[in-house]
Design a protein around this motif. Structure first.
Motif, short mmCIF file in Angstrom:
data_model
loop_
_atom_site.label_atom_id
_atom_site.label_comp_id
_atom_site.label_asym_id
_atom_site.label_seq_id
_atom_site.Cartn_x
_atom_site.Cartn_y
_atom_site.Cartn_z
N VAL A 182 0.85 -1.18 0.00
CA VAL A 182 0.00 0.00 0.00
C VAL A 182 0.88 1.23 0.00
CG1 VAL A 182 -1.75 1.28 1.29
CG2 VAL A 182 -1.84 -1.21 1.18
N PRO A 230 -0.41 2.33 6.37
CA PRO A 230 -0.96 1.39 5.42
C PRO A 230 -2.37 0.99 5.78
CG PRO A 230 1.24 0.74 6.13
CD PRO A 230 0.82 1.84 7.02
N ALA A 231 -3.22 0.94 4.77
CA ALA A 231 -4.59 0.51 5.02
C ALA A 231 -4.63 -0.99 5.20
CB ALA A 231 -5.47 0.92 3.84
N GLN A 232 -5.48 -1.45 6.09
CA GLN A 232 -5.60 -2.87 6.35
C GLN A 232 -6.72 -3.45 5.51
OE1 GLN A 232 -3.49 -4.49 8.28
NE2 GLN A 232 -2.41 -2.55 8.64
N PRO A 233 -6.59 -4.73 5.12
CA PRO A 233 -7.66 -5.36 4.37
C PRO A 233 -8.96 -5.32 5.15
CG PRO A 233 -5.68 -6.71 4.33
CD PRO A 233 -5.43 -5.60 5.31
N ALA A 251 -14.05 0.66 5.40
CA ALA A 251 -12.85 1.43 5.76
C ALA A 251 -12.83 1.70 7.25
CB ALA A 251 -12.82 2.74 4.98
N SER A 285 -2.95 0.06 -4.50
CA SER A 285 -3.20 0.15 -3.07
C SER A 285 -4.64 -0.24 -2.73
CB SER A 285 -2.93 1.58 -2.58
OG SER A 285 -1.57 1.91 -2.71
N SER A 288 -7.78 4.62 4.48
CA SER A 288 -8.44 3.51 3.80
C SER A 288 -9.83 3.90 3.29
CB SER A 288 -8.54 2.30 4.73
OG SER A 288 -9.23 2.63 5.92
N SER A 304 -5.55 -3.46 -0.47
CA SER A 304 -6.28 -3.23 0.78
C SER A 304 -7.53 -4.08 0.88
CB SER A 304 -6.64 -1.74 0.90
OG SER A 304 -5.49 -0.94 0.98
#
Length: 336
Positions: free
Chosen positions: A128, A136-139, A190, A223, A195, A227
């Motif tokens: 990301v 960083p955005a998390q899944p 999100a 990204s 995110s 994500s």
């Protein structure tokens, strides 16, 4: 003003004139040959281009002072007194430090960063983009019930069922109508501001028949996919980049990479996506290719990353500007 100090001062002004004029000409040369983009990020490129005029103006002033000093028509004052003789070694060192990179810039050919640079610095696979000030955005995680059931098997089955449902929405060919806004909101959840913007982009990408990873929003598209990768499994994708290989890859694997630049090439970072293709051995390193395929996932160096199962591959010419840059207005950028 006696002759020796007068001559020394005129020489100083003359050297400064030549250096400033050289910097101005070099910047103008890079702009004219469209080579400035190989060194400077696009956000500050206009400022660097404009600095050529500023440097030229300073060169004219220094040249004028050199002429006036040589003719003896400059009034000596404390602010511009003649440098003592012992300052010449130090002045020569300072002038040399400025002139040497300028000379190298004129003599050495322009070099495009590619696979050799990635092999030295290391390439980041499916990461990301951290260029927007957030982490960083998390899944996206499946929604959790208010109270956890003690039966963990039922909880696991519910999670698997949710994943299967998300996959079925993505992969079933029988679906004729696009997902509703409510369904998209459930797929792309999100947890923070960073995110949240990627979730908005992910919703727009999800409904496309094929995701085209455009250079102007390259990192943002990847990204968004990384994500929320579970939602994009099986989606068709098209991407351009150079072929790169590192140890640990099989014969049918390679990385399709790009070099990301934020300010200048000093902060350049290689990014890429792992690709699997039966014709991979025929593609030479640093060859530019266009790939079409479907998004999948695999494990590499202990990490689960996305991959592209390539269905089509074609060799292309390297673009005029091979680098990619962070797009801070990516929500307003076209994606198809």
């Amino acid at each position: 003003m006696n002759s020796k100090p007068q001559t020394a001062t005129a020489v100083h002004y003359s050297i400064r004139t030549v250096i400033l004029l050289g910097i101005s000409v070099y910047i103008a040369y890079l702009v004219e040959t469209n080579s400035l983009q190989l060194y400077i990020g696009e956000r500050i490129r206009p400022l660097v281009s404009a600095s050529a005029l500023f440097m030229y103006a300073l060169a004219v002033i220094q040249g004028f002072l050199a002429y006036r000093t040589y003719r003896g028509s400059v009034v000596e004052c404390d602010c511009c007194s003649t440098p003592p003789a012992k300052s010449w070694p130090r002045a020569s060192l300072l002038y040399g430090l400025i002139a040497l990179p300028l000379l190298l810039g004129f003599l050495l050919p322009d070099t495009v960063l590619g696979g050799s640079f990635a092999s030295k610095k290391g390439i980041i696979l499916s990461a990301v983009a951290p260029a927007y000030g957030g982490g960083p955005a998390q899944p996206a995680q499946p929604a959790q019930p208010a109270a956890m059931n003690e039966d963990t098997a039922d909880s696991t089955e519910s999670t698997e069922a949710a994943d299967e449902e998300a996959g079925s929405v993505n992969n079933e060919a029988t679906i004729t109508s696009p997902p509703t806004e409510e369904e998209l909101d459930q797929l792309f959840v999100a947890e923070d501001d960073f995110s949240r913007d990627l979730a908005v982009l992910a919703k727009r990408l999800y409904v496309l028949p094929m995701i085209e990873v455009r250079p102007d929003i390259y990192m943002e598209v990847l990204s968004a996919i990384v994500s929320f990768k579970q939602a994009f499994m099986g989606k068709e994708i098209e991407i351009n980049g150079f072929v790169y290989r590192e140890s640990g890859l099989t014969d049918n694997q390679f990385v399709i990479g790009r070099i990301a630049v934020q300010c200048c090439t000093a902060d350049a970072t290689p990014y890429g996506v792992l690709a699997e293709y039966e014709g991979a051995p025929e593609l030479k390193d640093d060859t530019w290719v266009k790939l079409k395929g479907t998004i999948g996932e695999t494990e590499y160096n202990g990490n689960v990353i996305i991959k592209i199962d390539v269905s089509e591959s074609s060799v292309i010419e390297a673009p005029d500007n091979p680098y990619i840059y962070p797009n801070f207005d990516f929500l307003n950028a076209p994606i198809d």
